[in-house]
Design an enzyme around this catalytic site. Structure first.
Site, PDB file in Angstrom:
ATOM      1  CB  CYS A  87      -1.243  -0.163   1.664  1.00  0.00           C
ATOM      2  SG  CYS A  87      -2.292  -1.085   1.001  1.00  0.00           S
ATOM      3  CE  LYS A  91      -4.352   3.513  -0.833  1.00  0.00           C
ATOM      4  NZ  LYS A  91      -5.330   3.540   0.002  1.00  0.00           N
ATOM      5  N   GLY A 139     -14.061   9.555   0.740  1.00  0.00           N
ATOM      6  CA  GLY A 139     -12.933   8.045   0.338  1.00  0.00           C
ATOM      7  C   GLY A 139     -13.322   7.049   0.965  1.00  0.00           C
ATOM      8  CG  ASP A 140     -16.924   4.604   3.088  1.00  0.00           C
ATOM      9  OD1 ASP A 140     -16.658   4.399   4.366  1.00  0.00           O
ATOM     10  OD2 ASP A 140     -17.841   5.356   3.388  1.00  0.00           O
ATOM     11  CG  ASP A 141     -12.470   1.565   3.658  1.00  0.00           C
ATOM     12  OD1 ASP A 141     -11.045   1.663   3.645  1.00  0.00           O
ATOM     13  OD2 ASP A 141     -13.797   1.931   4.843  1.00  0.00           O
ATOM     14  CG  ASP A 185      -6.261  -2.148  -2.859  1.00  0.00           C
ATOM     15  OD1 ASP A 185      -5.125  -1.728  -3.359  1.00  0.00           O
ATOM     16  OD2 ASP A 185      -6.902  -2.356  -1.688  1.00  0.00           O
ATOM     17  CG  ASP A 232     -10.857  -1.912   0.234  1.00  0.00           C
ATOM     18  OD1 ASP A 232     -10.281  -1.390   1.725  1.00  0.00           O
ATOM     19  OD2 ASP A 232     -10.491  -2.039  -0.584  1.00  0.00           O
ATOM     20  CG  HIS A 241      -7.556  -8.195 -17.941  1.00  0.00           C
ATOM     21  ND1 HIS A 241      -8.036  -8.436 -18.865  1.00  0.00           N
ATOM     22  CD2 HIS A 241      -7.062  -7.165 -17.923  1.00  0.00           C
ATOM     23  CE1 HIS A 241      -7.338  -8.238 -20.013  1.00  0.00           C
ATOM     24  NE2 HIS A 241      -7.312  -6.750 -19.478  1.00  0.00           N
ATOM     25  CG  ASP A 266      -9.048  -1.092   5.263  1.00  0.00           C
ATOM     26  OD1 ASP A 266      -9.567   0.119   4.660  1.00  0.00           O
ATOM     27  OD2 ASP A 266      -8.712  -2.346   4.371  1.00  0.00           O
TER      28      ASP A 266
END
Length: 348
Positions: free
Chosen positions: A17, A20, A49-51, A68, A91, A140, A227
């Protein structure tokens, strides 16, 4: 541990992470995007800006959707797959939901990695999905410059069980379910300075599913959940503060840390994302005058597959913490509180 011919982390400019985009950059990118307000069934979109996104199907059912993915934070391909899958599924749990299926997202530099390594990454992700009780139903793949793996995950919940990061109320108590320091550990790992015991601790934390979020979503005394991942405790705490239009107070000495986090951060093992995070939101954080740079680095440390930050009613906080610990989260700690005021996070 399966040892790849090439270190996966050597093929990536960042990892986990910590890859990001900085919060300030993300805000600029989303600033001119069309609002989703005309869609009445979209209960959660990009506004706070929620998960994950949440779409209400009927009076009893909501669909939760998230994605993610990131570059390797470790070299063992199976561990990389496990961490990435755990992080993506989190999430759904952070919204109070139950995951039902996943789609794999895979980008690999063809010719640089043996097929066995890529298969191990996929197998690691599938093993975590099996632990969560869901299938990898498709996906994919592309040829990419750096190795990338993650999931798109679909979940379900009842409308009343959706837990946004904007639900915190005045007087709420804050609980954090995992220790901080994953970014510090990953920085040390990349420089081959992470002890074996610390590596095991990092893997145990980053592959621990946040299943407790589904249980907490059904508890009316739990008002908000998010989170803690790439923006660090301060960044995701600020998202909760902004969403609820509240002020958070967090006690430094109550924050759980991974066992070697303090020693390693003092030795200089800090990710670039930590500094980018502070530059993005530092003006909305109040720090005590004597707080040291290493402490601030841990507060902004990007957490790959980090814990849940929970806002709950004060009279239930101790009981909830005990039940969370009993459910398999030994570092769960009460770290602060919520009060009325301009959105900010204060460290005391």
């Amino acid at each position: 541990m399966l040892s790849p011919i090439v270190r996966l982390t050597d093929l990536a400019h960042g990892g986990g992470c910590g890859c990001k985009l900085a919060p300030s950059v993300l805000q600029k990118l989303l600033a001119d995007q069309p609002k989703a307000a005309p869609f009445a069934q979209l209960l959660v979109g990009t506004e706070t800006g929620d998960d994950a996104a949440v779409w209400q199907i009927d009076d009893e059912t909501c669909v939760i959707a998230t994605t993610d993915f990131f570059m390797p934070v470790v070299d063992d391909p199976r561990d990389f797959g496990r961490i990435a899958a755990t992080n993506a599924i989190s999430d759904i749990y952070a919204m109070g939901g139950r995951p039902i299926m996943a789609l794999a997202i895979l980008g690999m530099p063809l010719g640089k990695l043996p097929i066995e390594t890529v298969r191990a990454i996929l197998a690691g992700g599938a093993s975590i999905c099996a632990e969560a009780g869901i299938p990898v139903a498709g996906g994919h793949s592309i040829d990419s410059v750096e190795p990338i793996y993650g999931l798109a995950v679909i979940g379900l919940c009842r409308p009343e069980n959706v837990r946004k990061n904007s639900g915190a109320q005045p007087g709420d108590v804050l609980i954090l379910t995992k220790g901080l320091g994953v970014g510090v550990y990953s920085a040390a790992f990349k420089k081959q300075a992470l002890p074996d015991g610390a590596y095991d601790e990092m893997i145990a934390s980053t592959t621990l599913l946040n299943k407790i979020g589904q249980v907490l979503g059904g508890d009316t005394d739990v008002h908000g959940i998010t989170d803690v991942t790439g923006f660090g405790l301060l960044g995701h705490g600020l998202e909760l503060a902004r969403g609820a239009r509240m002020r958070l107070t967090i006690a430094w000495d109550k924050i759980p840390l991974l066992a070697d986090a303090e020693r390693l951060v003092k030795a200089g093992y800090i990710t670039g994302a930590s500094g980018r995070n502070w530059a993005s939101y530092g003006e909305q954080v109040v720090l005590p005058p004597l707080l040291q740079d290493w402490q601030r680095a841990l507060l902004t440390d990007p957490q790959t597959s980090g814990g849940l930050l929970i806002a709950c009613a004060p009279d239930r906080a101790q009981a909830l913490r005990a039940s969370i610990k009993g459910a398999g989260y030994p570092r769960a700690s009460i770290i602060g509180s919520v009060a009325e005021g301009a959105p900010a996070v204060e460290i005391i």
